[in-house]
Write a protein that holds these residues in place. Structure first.
Motif, mmCIF file in Angstrom:
data_model
loop_
_atom_site.group_PDB
_atom_site.id
_atom_site.type_symbol
_atom_site.label_atom_id
_atom_site.label_comp_id
_atom_site.label_asym_id
_atom_site.label_seq_id
_atom_site.Cartn_x
_atom_site.Cartn_y
_atom_site.Cartn_z
ATOM 1 N N PHE A 269 0.868 -1.167 0.000
ATOM 2 C CA PHE A 269 0.000 0.000 0.000
ATOM 3 C C PHE A 269 0.907 1.220 0.000
ATOM 4 N N THR A 270 0.516 2.237 -0.743
ATOM 5 C CA THR A 270 1.407 3.377 -0.907
ATOM 6 C C THR A 270 0.620 4.671 -1.041
ATOM 7 N N ALA A 271 1.312 5.779 -0.921
ATOM 8 C CA ALA A 271 0.707 7.092 -1.109
ATOM 9 C C ALA A 271 1.006 7.586 -2.517
ATOM 10 N N ARG A 272 0.068 8.292 -3.100
ATOM 11 C CA ARG A 272 0.315 8.945 -4.397
ATOM 12 C C ARG A 272 0.960 10.293 -4.101
ATOM 13 N N VAL A 273 2.132 10.516 -4.669
ATOM 14 C CA VAL A 273 2.939 11.688 -4.331
ATOM 15 C C VAL A 273 2.987 12.662 -5.498
ATOM 16 N N ASP A 274 2.838 13.943 -5.213
ATOM 17 C CA ASP A 274 3.108 14.996 -6.190
ATOM 18 C C ASP A 274 4.609 15.261 -6.075
ATOM 19 N N HIS A 275 5.382 14.738 -7.005
ATOM 20 C CA HIS A 275 6.840 14.782 -6.902
ATOM 21 C C HIS A 275 7.389 16.194 -6.882
ATOM 22 N N GLU A 276 6.787 17.085 -7.639
ATOM 23 C CA GLU A 276 7.268 18.462 -7.652
ATOM 24 C C GLU A 276 7.095 19.114 -6.282
ATOM 25 N N ARG A 277 5.939 18.930 -5.663
ATOM 26 C CA ARG A 277 5.699 19.490 -4.331
ATOM 27 C C ARG A 277 6.562 18.812 -3.273
ATOM 28 N N ALA A 278 7.002 17.592 -3.562
ATOM 29 C CA ALA A 278 7.852 16.860 -2.618
ATOM 30 C C ALA A 278 9.337 17.169 -2.847
ATOM 31 N N GLY A 279 9.628 18.169 -3.666
ATOM 32 C CA GLY A 279 11.017 18.565 -3.872
ATOM 33 C C GLY A 279 11.748 17.779 -4.939
ATOM 34 N N GLN A 280 11.000 17.066 -5.773
ATOM 35 C CA GLN A 280 11.603 16.303 -6.871
ATOM 36 C C GLN A 280 11.110 16.900 -8.181
ATOM 37 N N GLY A 281 11.656 18.058 -8.547
ATOM 38 C CA GLY A 281 11.176 18.816 -9.685
ATOM 39 C C GLY A 281 11.587 18.299 -11.048
ATOM 40 N N ALA A 282 12.489 17.337 -11.109
ATOM 41 C CA ALA A 282 12.912 16.785 -12.400
ATOM 42 C C ALA A 282 12.580 15.297 -12.444
ATOM 43 N N SER A 283 11.871 14.916 -13.498
ATOM 44 C CA SER A 283 11.542 13.503 -13.710
ATOM 45 C C SER A 283 11.984 13.123 -15.108
ATOM 46 N N ALA A 284 12.351 11.859 -15.275
ATOM 47 C CA ALA A 284 12.787 11.396 -16.588
ATOM 48 C C ALA A 284 12.575 9.896 -16.713
ATOM 49 N N GLU B 171 19.863 -5.233 -9.483
ATOM 50 C CA GLU B 171 20.273 -5.074 -8.092
ATOM 51 C C GLU B 171 21.025 -3.761 -7.874
ATOM 52 N N GLN B 172 21.775 -3.314 -8.861
ATOM 53 C CA GLN B 172 22.497 -2.047 -8.747
ATOM 54 C C GLN B 172 21.560 -0.858 -8.945
ATOM 55 N N LEU B 173 20.603 -0.993 -9.859
ATOM 56 C CA LEU B 173 19.650 0.096 -10.109
ATOM 57 C C LEU B 173 18.764 0.353 -8.895
ATOM 58 N N ILE B 174 18.397 -0.705 -8.194
ATOM 59 C CA ILE B 174 17.537 -0.582 -7.016
ATOM 60 C C ILE B 174 18.152 0.348 -5.972
ATOM 61 N N THR B 175 19.473 0.398 -5.901
ATOM 62 C CA THR B 175 20.151 1.196 -4.877
ATOM 63 C C THR B 175 20.283 2.674 -5.249
ATOM 64 N N LEU B 176 19.975 3.039 -6.490
ATOM 65 C CA LEU B 176 20.160 4.419 -6.923
ATOM 66 C C LEU B 176 19.079 5.336 -6.362
ATOM 67 N N PRO B 177 19.450 6.530 -5.931
ATOM 68 C CA PRO B 177 18.462 7.464 -5.397
ATOM 69 C C PRO B 177 17.544 7.979 -6.512
ATOM 70 N N GLY B 178 16.274 8.081 -6.205
ATOM 71 C CA GLY B 178 15.324 8.655 -7.147
ATOM 72 C C GLY B 178 14.692 7.679 -8.121
ATOM 73 N N VAL B 179 15.156 6.437 -8.167
ATOM 74 C CA VAL B 179 14.585 5.467 -9.096
ATOM 75 C C VAL B 179 13.237 5.008 -8.549
ATOM 76 N N ALA B 180 12.176 5.231 -9.344
ATOM 77 C CA ALA B 180 10.819 4.909 -8.906
ATOM 78 C C ALA B 180 10.281 3.637 -9.545
ATOM 79 N N HIS B 181 10.799 3.301 -10.729
ATOM 80 C CA HIS B 181 10.277 2.130 -11.440
ATOM 81 C C HIS B 181 11.379 1.582 -12.340
ATOM 82 N N ILE B 182 11.496 0.260 -12.368
ATOM 83 C CA ILE B 182 12.488 -0.420 -13.205
ATOM 84 C C ILE B 182 11.758 -1.516 -13.964
ATOM 85 N N ALA B 183 11.957 -1.575 -15.286
ATOM 86 C CA ALA B 183 11.304 -2.614 -16.084
ATOM 87 C C ALA B 183 12.272 -3.179 -17.110
ATOM 88 N N LEU B 184 12.283 -4.505 -17.229
ATOM 89 C CA LEU B 184 12.985 -5.192 -18.311
ATOM 90 C C LEU B 184 12.002 -5.227 -19.473
#
Length: 173
Positions: free
Chosen positions: A65-80, A96-109
Protein backbone atom coordinates in the motif's frame (compact mmCIF):
# COMPACT_ATOMS: atom_id res chain seq x y z
CA UNK A 1 11.55 -8.11 -2.06
CA UNK A 2 11.47 -11.69 -0.78
CA UNK A 3 7.69 -11.82 -1.21
CA UNK A 4 8.02 -10.61 -4.83
CA UNK A 5 10.62 -13.30 -5.54
CA UNK A 6 8.37 -15.94 -3.99
CA UNK A 7 5.47 -14.79 -6.20
CA UNK A 8 7.71 -15.01 -9.28
CA UNK A 9 8.81 -18.55 -8.38
CA UNK A 10 5.42 -19.89 -7.20
CA UNK A 11 3.71 -21.43 -10.24
CA UNK A 12 0.36 -21.82 -8.44
CA UNK A 13 -1.78 -18.78 -9.15
CA UNK A 14 -5.24 -18.81 -7.66
CA UNK A 15 -7.88 -17.29 -9.92
CA UNK A 16 -9.60 -14.09 -8.82
CA UNK A 17 -13.37 -13.94 -8.70
CA UNK A 18 -15.58 -10.86 -9.15
CA UNK A 19 -15.45 -10.02 -5.44
CA UNK A 20 -11.63 -10.18 -5.41
CA UNK A 21 -11.45 -7.88 -8.45
CA UNK A 22 -13.87 -5.43 -6.82
CA UNK A 23 -11.81 -5.44 -3.62
CA UNK A 24 -8.68 -4.70 -5.66
CA UNK A 25 -10.42 -1.81 -7.44
CA UNK A 26 -11.63 -0.35 -4.15
CA UNK A 27 -8.17 -0.57 -2.58
CA UNK A 28 -6.58 0.99 -5.67
CA UNK A 29 -9.00 3.90 -5.33
CA UNK A 30 -8.36 4.23 -1.57
CA UNK A 31 -5.62 2.14 0.01
CA UNK A 32 -6.71 3.43 3.42
CA UNK A 33 -10.25 2.05 3.13
CA UNK A 34 -11.31 0.16 6.24
CA UNK A 35 -12.15 -3.53 6.16
CA UNK A 36 -15.68 -2.58 7.22
CA UNK A 37 -16.09 -0.17 4.30
CA UNK A 38 -14.71 -2.69 1.80
CA UNK A 39 -16.95 -5.44 3.18
CA UNK A 40 -20.05 -3.24 2.91
CA UNK A 41 -19.26 -2.20 -0.65
CA UNK A 42 -18.73 -5.78 -1.89
CA UNK A 43 -21.58 -7.19 0.22
CA UNK A 44 -19.60 -9.70 2.26
CA UNK A 45 -18.89 -10.04 5.99
CA UNK A 46 -15.94 -8.22 7.53
CA UNK A 47 -14.30 -11.59 8.25
CA UNK A 48 -14.69 -12.60 4.59
CA UNK A 49 -13.26 -9.27 3.36
CA UNK A 50 -10.38 -9.55 5.83
CA UNK A 51 -9.50 -13.10 4.75
CA UNK A 52 -9.76 -12.20 1.05
CA UNK A 53 -7.45 -9.18 1.46
CA UNK A 54 -4.96 -11.29 3.45
CA UNK A 55 -5.04 -13.99 0.74
CA UNK A 56 -4.44 -11.35 -1.95
CA UNK A 57 -1.45 -10.10 0.04
CA UNK A 58 -0.08 -13.61 0.73
CA UNK A 59 -0.48 -14.59 -2.94
CA UNK A 60 1.46 -11.50 -3.99
CA UNK A 61 -1.48 -9.98 -5.87
CA UNK A 62 -1.37 -6.98 -3.52
CA UNK A 63 2.29 -6.04 -3.24
CA UNK A 64 1.79 -3.22 -0.77
CA UNK A 65 0.00 0.00 0.00
CA UNK A 66 1.41 3.38 -0.91
CA UNK A 67 0.71 7.09 -1.11
CA UNK A 68 0.31 8.94 -4.40
CA UNK A 69 2.94 11.69 -4.33
CA UNK A 70 3.11 15.00 -6.19
CA UNK A 71 6.84 14.78 -6.90
CA UNK A 72 7.27 18.46 -7.65
CA UNK A 73 5.70 19.49 -4.33
CA UNK A 74 7.85 16.86 -2.62
CA UNK A 75 11.02 18.56 -3.87
CA UNK A 76 11.60 16.30 -6.87
CA UNK A 77 11.18 18.82 -9.68
CA UNK A 78 12.91 16.78 -12.40
CA UNK A 79 11.54 13.50 -13.71
CA UNK A 80 12.79 11.40 -16.59
CA UNK A 81 12.42 8.07 -18.30
CA UNK A 82 15.80 6.55 -18.94
CA UNK A 83 16.35 3.71 -21.38
CA UNK A 84 19.36 1.43 -21.03
CA UNK A 85 21.07 -1.06 -23.26
CA UNK A 86 22.79 -3.67 -21.14
CA UNK A 87 25.08 -6.65 -21.61
CA UNK A 88 23.08 -9.76 -22.54
CA UNK A 89 22.14 -11.91 -19.52
CA UNK A 90 23.13 -9.20 -17.01
CA UNK A 91 19.56 -8.17 -16.06
CA UNK A 92 19.60 -9.49 -12.49
CA UNK A 93 22.98 -7.96 -11.71
CA UNK A 94 22.04 -4.60 -13.24
CA UNK A 95 18.63 -4.59 -11.50
CA UNK A 96 20.27 -5.07 -8.09
CA UNK A 97 22.50 -2.05 -8.75
CA UNK A 98 19.65 0.10 -10.11
CA UNK A 99 17.54 -0.58 -7.02
CA UNK A 100 20.15 1.20 -4.88
CA UNK A 101 20.16 4.42 -6.92
CA UNK A 102 18.46 7.46 -5.40
CA UNK A 103 15.32 8.66 -7.15
CA UNK A 104 14.59 5.47 -9.10
CA UNK A 105 10.82 4.91 -8.91
CA UNK A 106 10.28 2.13 -11.44
CA UNK A 107 12.49 -0.42 -13.21
CA UNK A 108 11.30 -2.61 -16.08
CA UNK A 109 12.98 -5.19 -18.31
CA UNK A 110 11.48 -4.56 -21.75
CA UNK A 111 11.78 -5.68 -25.35
CA UNK A 112 12.61 -3.54 -28.34
CA UNK A 113 15.44 -1.14 -29.10
CA UNK A 114 16.58 -1.03 -25.48
CA UNK A 115 16.59 -3.46 -22.56
CA UNK A 116 15.64 -1.53 -19.43
CA UNK A 117 13.28 1.36 -18.77
CA UNK A 118 13.66 3.45 -15.62
CA UNK A 119 11.47 6.19 -14.20
CA UNK A 120 13.42 8.55 -11.96
CA UNK A 121 12.52 11.60 -9.88
CA UNK A 122 15.29 13.95 -8.75
CA UNK A 123 15.48 17.34 -7.08
CA UNK A 124 16.59 19.15 -10.24
CA UNK A 125 18.29 18.73 -13.61
CA UNK A 126 21.75 18.92 -12.06
CA UNK A 127 20.96 15.95 -9.81
CA UNK A 128 19.46 14.11 -12.79
CA UNK A 129 22.61 14.77 -14.80
CA UNK A 130 24.74 13.40 -11.94
CA UNK A 131 22.58 10.28 -11.72
CA UNK A 132 22.84 9.57 -15.46
CA UNK A 133 26.42 10.56 -16.22
CA UNK A 134 28.07 9.41 -13.01
CA UNK A 135 26.00 6.70 -11.36
CA UNK A 136 24.35 4.90 -14.32
CA UNK A 137 27.36 5.06 -16.60
CA UNK A 138 29.50 3.60 -13.80
CA UNK A 139 27.50 0.35 -13.85
CA UNK A 140 29.76 -2.08 -15.69
CA UNK A 141 27.04 -3.88 -17.68
CA UNK A 142 25.32 -0.69 -18.92
CA UNK A 143 26.31 -0.21 -22.56
CA UNK A 144 24.38 3.00 -23.28
CA UNK A 145 21.56 5.18 -22.00
CA UNK A 146 19.06 7.66 -23.36
CA UNK A 147 17.24 10.16 -21.16
CA UNK A 148 13.73 11.40 -21.89
CA UNK A 149 12.90 14.44 -19.74
CA UNK A 150 9.32 14.51 -18.45
CA UNK A 151 7.67 17.91 -18.88
CA UNK A 152 4.36 16.96 -17.31
CA UNK A 153 2.92 13.74 -15.90
CA UNK A 154 -0.41 12.35 -14.79
CA UNK A 155 -0.57 9.29 -12.55
CA UNK A 156 -3.73 7.28 -13.09
CA UNK A 157 -5.48 4.93 -10.72
CA UNK A 158 -8.73 3.08 -11.19
CA UNK A 159 -10.91 5.88 -9.78
CA UNK A 160 -9.24 8.52 -11.94
CA UNK A 161 -10.02 6.69 -15.16
CA UNK A 162 -13.76 6.75 -14.51
CA UNK A 163 -13.64 10.48 -13.76
CA UNK A 164 -11.63 11.24 -16.90
CA UNK A 165 -13.51 8.97 -19.31
CA UNK A 166 -13.88 10.64 -22.71
CA UNK A 167 -17.26 12.14 -23.43
CA UNK A 168 -19.10 11.42 -26.65
CA UNK A 169 -18.73 14.08 -29.34
CA UNK A 170 -21.31 16.82 -29.39
CA UNK A 171 -22.25 19.88 -27.37
CA UNK A 172 -21.20 19.92 -23.72
CA UNK A 173 -24.27 20.16 -21.45
Amino acid sequence: MAREQMAEQDPEVRPLDAIDRTILRLLQEDGRASIRSVAERVHVSRANAYSRINRLIEDGVIRGFTARVDHERAGQGASAYITLKIVQNSWRTVREQLITLPGVAHIALVSGDFDVLLLVHTADNRTLRELVLTRLQAIEDVLSSRTLLVFEETDLVVGDRAERAPRPPGPVP
